[in-house]
Scaffold this active site. Structure first.
Site, PDB file in Angstrom:
ATOM      1  N   PHE A  62     -27.451 -59.686 -26.944  1.00  0.00           N
ATOM      2  CA  PHE A  62     -28.344 -58.951 -27.706  1.00  0.00           C
ATOM      3  C   PHE A  62     -28.405 -57.179 -27.432  1.00  0.00           C
ATOM      4  O   PHE A  62     -28.255 -56.681 -28.276  1.00  0.00           O
ATOM      5  CB  PHE A  62     -29.799 -59.335 -27.406  1.00  0.00           C
ATOM      6  CG  PHE A  62     -30.963 -58.355 -28.171  1.00  0.00           C
ATOM      7  CD1 PHE A  62     -30.998 -58.404 -29.478  1.00  0.00           C
ATOM      8  CD2 PHE A  62     -31.691 -57.708 -27.243  1.00  0.00           C
ATOM      9  CE1 PHE A  62     -31.927 -57.751 -30.318  1.00  0.00           C
ATOM     10  CE2 PHE A  62     -32.711 -57.009 -28.073  1.00  0.00           C
ATOM     11  CZ  PHE A  62     -32.744 -56.949 -29.278  1.00  0.00           C
ATOM     12  N   GLU A  63     -28.267 -57.020 -26.223  1.00  0.00           N
ATOM     13  CA  GLU A  63     -27.851 -55.761 -25.937  1.00  0.00           C
ATOM     14  C   GLU A  63     -26.622 -55.309 -26.379  1.00  0.00           C
ATOM     15  O   GLU A  63     -26.583 -53.766 -26.602  1.00  0.00           O
ATOM     16  CB  GLU A  63     -28.109 -55.515 -24.399  1.00  0.00           C
ATOM     17  CG  GLU A  63     -29.450 -55.900 -23.774  1.00  0.00           C
ATOM     18  CD  GLU A  63     -29.626 -56.188 -22.368  1.00  0.00           C
ATOM     19  OE1 GLU A  63     -30.710 -56.181 -21.884  1.00  0.00           O
ATOM     20  OE2 GLU A  63     -28.585 -56.604 -21.732  1.00  0.00           O
ATOM     21  N   ASP A  81     -33.511 -59.412 -25.046  1.00  0.00           N
ATOM     22  CA  ASP A  81     -32.765 -60.582 -24.939  1.00  0.00           C
ATOM     23  C   ASP A  81     -33.591 -61.404 -26.210  1.00  0.00           C
ATOM     24  O   ASP A  81     -34.743 -61.415 -26.442  1.00  0.00           O
ATOM     25  CB  ASP A  81     -32.972 -61.281 -23.554  1.00  0.00           C
ATOM     26  CG  ASP A  81     -31.839 -62.342 -23.299  1.00  0.00           C
ATOM     27  OD1 ASP A  81     -30.805 -62.594 -24.549  1.00  0.00           O
ATOM     28  OD2 ASP A  81     -31.851 -62.894 -22.427  1.00  0.00           O
ATOM     29  N   ASP A 111     -30.149 -58.846 -13.021  1.00  0.00           N
ATOM     30  CA  ASP A 111     -30.053 -58.092 -11.859  1.00  0.00           C
ATOM     31  C   ASP A 111     -28.960 -58.648 -11.017  1.00  0.00           C
ATOM     32  O   ASP A 111     -28.403 -57.980 -10.074  1.00  0.00           O
ATOM     33  CB  ASP A 111     -31.500 -57.891 -11.285  1.00  0.00           C
ATOM     34  CG  ASP A 111     -32.493 -57.677 -12.321  1.00  0.00           C
ATOM     35  OD1 ASP A 111     -32.174 -56.994 -13.584  1.00  0.00           O
ATOM     36  OD2 ASP A 111     -33.638 -58.453 -12.377  1.00  0.00           O
TER      37      ASP A 111
END
Length: 298
Positions: A148-149, A118, A223
């Site tokens: 970012f991912e 991140d 999550d």
């Protein structure tokens, strides 16, 4: 009627709420049986001043899965959810498990939260990035990267809404039917945009939400997001707009409750900002919609 059942493979902490600790309770509250495999077992998340624990190896994951498979339990799972994996050996073993589960149960939905980093910083090795990009991505039905991912998975630098759409289309082209980019930095000082897209036959339905920023560093939110989105997509028969609104509104309620607790005791340390999940049981079950999704044409 049998409850849907999730196999959740991600991190575990003894104290606090990240990984499986963040995902399990909300999924159970929303009617899911949850079986967990922990990729790591830590005392707490890594931002505390001391973190101790163990990494689960690929061979350990193999053994656990062989036990599940040997007892003919694979067909019970309606969903597979994966998050943070510490090592390339674990992630490589995971590819084989996802492939086997999809072979044995073609109707299973695989939700992949590709936890790689991140804000321009990687949490994982180059080998793991390659496995995510080349092997796990094509197996995923639903994917929940941050900005970012998404950039890492697609090779696109995201600086505008048009870039978001391009990145989403690349992820669709690699076999992912539902893409949700959970947070981006292309908004303003007060809000974080979230974008989602779902292939519905030959059509694409796309939505955005503007999420108010809260001035604190929370851990475990990705999550929680992936677990809530999994649950609401299933419960709503894949109503993307409603699922996004339920997911984001629930999260904002939990984050505001957590922030207000920390404020009330005058401490904003790691322990004070652990997510207030148990205190939010009713809000998880019956969320009040506070943020609406807007349709994106095209």
């Amino acid at each position: 009627m049998d409850s849907p059942r999730v196999l959740s493979i991600q991190s575990h902490v003894v104290h606090g709420y990240v990984g499986n600790k963040s995902a399990t309770f909300p999924l159970q509250i929303l009617g899911f049986e949850v079986d967990t495999i922990n990729s790591v077992q830590y005392s707490n998340h890594v931002h505390y001043k001391v973190t101790k624990g163990q990494e689960v190896l690929g061979s350990d994951l193999h053994d656990l899965f062989q036990g599940i498979s040997g007892n003919d339990l694979i067909q019970q799972y309606t969903h597979l959810l994966t998050g943070y994996c510490r090592s390339a050996s674990f992630l490589s073993e995971l590819v084989g498990i996802v492939t086997e589960m999809k072979k044995l149960n073609p109707n299973i939905k695989y939700v992949c939260d590709p936890v790689m980093g991140d804000n321009g910083k990687f949490y994982v090795s180059d080998d793991q990035v390659k496995i995510y990009r080349e092997q796990l991505l094509p197996l995923a039905d639903i994917i929940t990267p941050n900005q970012f991912e998404a950039e890492v998975l697609t090779g696109i630098k995201i600086e505008s809404t048009d870039d978001i759409i391009k990145a989403i289309d690349i992820l669709h082209s690699r076999g992912v039917s539902c893409v949700c980019i959970t947070s981006t930095e292309i908004g303003d000082e007060a809000r974080l945009p979230c974008f989602a897209s779902r292939l519905n036959g030959n059509e694409k339905e796309r939505f955005s939400l503007m999420i108010p920023k809260i001035d604190a560093r929370f851990v475990g939110t990705g999550d929680l997001f992936a677990a809530l989105l999994l649950a609401w997509l299933h419960k709503s028969n894949y109503d993307l707009k409603g699922s996004l609104e339920n997911t984001v509104s629930t999260m904002q309620t939990i984050l505001n409750r957590t922030f207000n607790y920390a404020k009330s005791i005058g401490k904003f340390d790691d322990d004070s900002l652990e997510l207030k999940l148990i205190q939010s049981k009713i809000d998880i079950e019956t969320p009040t919609i506070t943020i609406n999704a807007t349709s994106i044409p095209g």
